[in-house]
Design an enzyme around this catalytic site. Structure first.
Site, short mmCIF file in Angstrom:
data_model
loop_
_atom_site.label_atom_id
_atom_site.label_comp_id
_atom_site.label_asym_id
_atom_site.label_seq_id
_atom_site.Cartn_x
_atom_site.Cartn_y
_atom_site.Cartn_z
N HIS A 54 -7.60 -3.60 4.04
CA HIS A 54 -8.52 -4.57 4.64
C HIS A 54 -9.97 -4.11 4.53
O HIS A 54 -10.88 -4.95 4.43
CB HIS A 54 -8.13 -4.85 6.09
N HIS A 61 -2.80 -12.41 -4.25
CA HIS A 61 -3.53 -11.16 -4.41
C HIS A 61 -3.56 -10.68 -5.86
O HIS A 61 -4.62 -10.31 -6.38
CB HIS A 61 -2.92 -10.08 -3.51
#
Length: 408
Positions: A255, A384
Site C-alpha cells: 500500500h 493489478h
C-alpha cells in the site's frame, strides 16, 4: 528475451515494450471464457469459474475497468465484455434502497445487506472508465456510483469515507480504514481526469493528506491501515487475523507503493502539493527497506510498525504496484535508481509470478517463491497485473483510462 544482468535493459527498451504488450494480451485472454455474467465469477488456478461462489462488486467492477481500457487500446472483444459488465453492475448489483450490493449469490440474490466503500470505489472507477471507453450506459454507472458514495459513505468533516454502512448510510461498525479510501483516491483522480471537476481532485488530495502526510510521514512513511471511529490510528487491529485479504494486522508495504503512485498522480494535477515528491520517494524507500527480500526476492505482505516481518507471503498485487511505482518515480524524478528497481522487480516477476502454463499470474507465493493459497485462492484478479504491464507505456502520471484515451 533479455531479462538478466543486461545494463541496457531499461523501461523504454523496445523489446521490453513488445513483451509488455504481449503480456497484456495474455492476461486478458485468461478471462475469455465463459460468456455472460459467469465471466465475472471467481476463477481458480486454471481459469475455470467457481459457479457456486458469489459475485463480488469490487471484483466485477475491476474487470469492467480493465476491459474498458482494453477497448480504448483497440480490443473490441474486450469492449464487449466491458459492456456486459456494465449491464451486470446496473442490474444484479443495484439495490433500489441505495447504492450497490457488495455480494450477490449466483442466482442474483443479495448475500449481505451491508454496503462497503471498497466495492463502491471500484464501481466509481469502472464508471469513469466506461464513459471514456464509450460504453453503453457508462454515464449511468458513473452517476449511480457517485451518488452512492456522496450519500452513503463520504464524511466531508473527516475528509474521508467510512467503510461500512447500512442502506440508509448509517455506519454499521466503529472501524475506519485507509484501504477503501486509497482506492477512492484512484477513482476520484479518474473522475477528475474525465470531468475536470475540481471537487474530485480536492477529495483525492484530502485523502492523501490524511492517510499519507498525517498518517504515514510521522511513522517513517509506514502507512497505518486501521483507524477507530474517531479516526485515531489503531495499531492493534487485526492481530488475530495477520493474513486477512483486506484488513491484516500491521503495515502493508504494497500500500505504500500504491500510495507512492497515487501521490504522483495528484501532484501532476496539483502543483501546490509541495510534499508530493518527498512523500512518493519516502513511501517507496520505506516499502523496499521493510518489504524486499534480499535473499529470495519479492516484497513481503505485512510488517509491524517497526519493520519486522509479520506476513512473509508475496502477493501478486504487491509486486504489480512495485512495478508501477518504480516507473512513475523514474519518469518524474529522472533518478536511474528507480529504473534499477524496476528491472529487479521484473526479473523476479518473470522468474516466479507469471504462470505461463496455467495462465495469468500466481496471486500468492510463499517465502520460498512457491505458489500458495492461504490468503488468495485461485486467480480472480486482472486489475493489478494489467495495470502493471501498462505502466511502462505511461509517459506521465495519469489514470490508466485517461492515458489509454490520450497517450497510449
Amino acid at each position: 528475451m533479455r531479462w538478466h544482468g543486461d545494463p541496457n535493459w531499461l523501461i523504454d527498451d523496445p523489446e521490453h515494450r513488445w513483451m509488455l504488450s504481449g503480456e497484456a494480451d495474455r492476461l486478458r485472454s485468461f478471462f475469455a471464457q465463459p460468456s455472460g455474467w459467469k465471466r465475472y465469477g471467481w476463477r481458480g488456478f486454471d481459469g475455470s469459474v467457481d459457479a457456486e461462489r458469489p459475485l463480488e462488486l469490487y471484483s466485477a467492477a475491476r474487470l469492467v475497468h480493465c476491459f474498458g481500457i482494453a477497448r480504448m487500446l483497440g480490443d473490441e472483444q474486450a469492449g464487449g465484455w466491458a459492456a456486459e459488465g456494465v449491464r451486470l453492475l446496473l442490474s444484479v448489483f443495484i439495490d433500489p434502497r441505495g447504492g450497490f450490493l457488495d455480494i450477490v449469490a449466483p442466482d442474483g440474490s443479495p448475500v449481505s445487506g451491508r454496503r462497503n466503500a471498497y466495492g463502491h470505489a471500484f464501481a466509481l472507477l469502472a464508471g469513469a472508465t466506461a464513459v471514456q471507453a464509450g460504453l453503453p450506459r457508462g454515464a449511468e454507472l458513473l452517476g449511480r456510483a457517485r451518488e452512492a458514495i456522496d450519500e452513503l459513505f463520504w464524511d466531508d468533516d473527516a475528509g474521508a469515507a467510512v467503510d461500512e454502512v447500512d442502506p440508509q448510510g448509517l455506519p454499521v461498525s466503529d472501524y475506519r480504514g485507509q484501504n477503501a479510501n486509497m482506492h477512492l483516491t484512484e477513482a476520484f483522480l479518474a473522475c477528475f481526469e474525465l470531468t475536470g471537476e475540481a471537487e474530485f481532485l480536492k477529495r483525492a488530495r484530502r485523502l492523501a493528506e490524511r492517510f499519507v502526510i498525517t498518517g504515514a510521514a510521522p511513522r517513517g512513511w509506514r502507512v497505518p491501515e486501521h483507524y477507530t471511529r474517531e479516526w485515531e490510528v489503531d495499531e492493534e487491529y487485526g492481530r488475530e487475523q495477520p493474513l486477512d485479504q483486506f484488513r491484516p494486522f500491521g503495515v502493508m508495504p504494497g500500500h505504500a507503493l500504491e500510495w507512492s503512485r497515487l501521490i504522483l498522480g495528484i501532484a501532476a494535477h496539483d502543483p501546490s502539493f509541495v510534499r508530493a515528491d518527498e512523500a512518493a520517494r519516502g513511501l517507496f524507500t520505506r516499502a523496499v527497506q521493510d518489504g524486499w527480500d534480499e535473499d529470495n526476492g519479492g516484497v513481503r505482505y505485512t510488517t509491524d510498525f517497526h519493520g519486522a516481518v509479520v506476513g512473509s507471503a508475496r502477493m501478486h498485487w504487491v509486486i504489480a504496484e512495485a512495478l508501477a511505482a518504480s516507473v512513475w518515480l523514474a519518469r518524474t524524478t529522472g533518478d536511474s535508481g528507480y529504473a534499477d528497481w524496476y528491472r529487479r522487480f521484473w526479473d523476479w516477476t518473470n522468474r516466479h509470478v507469471i504462470d505461463r502454463v496455467g495462465g495469468s499470474w500466481w496471486h500468492e507465493l510463499d517465502a520460498d517463491n512457491r505458489p500458495a493459497s492461504r490468503t488468495w485462492p485461485g486467480k480472480p484478479d486482472l486489475y493489478h497485473a494489467y495495470q502493471a504491464v501498462l505502466s511502462a507505456r505511461l509517459l506521465r502520471p495519469a489514470g490508466f483510462a485517461a492515458a489509454a484515451h490520450h497517450d497510449l
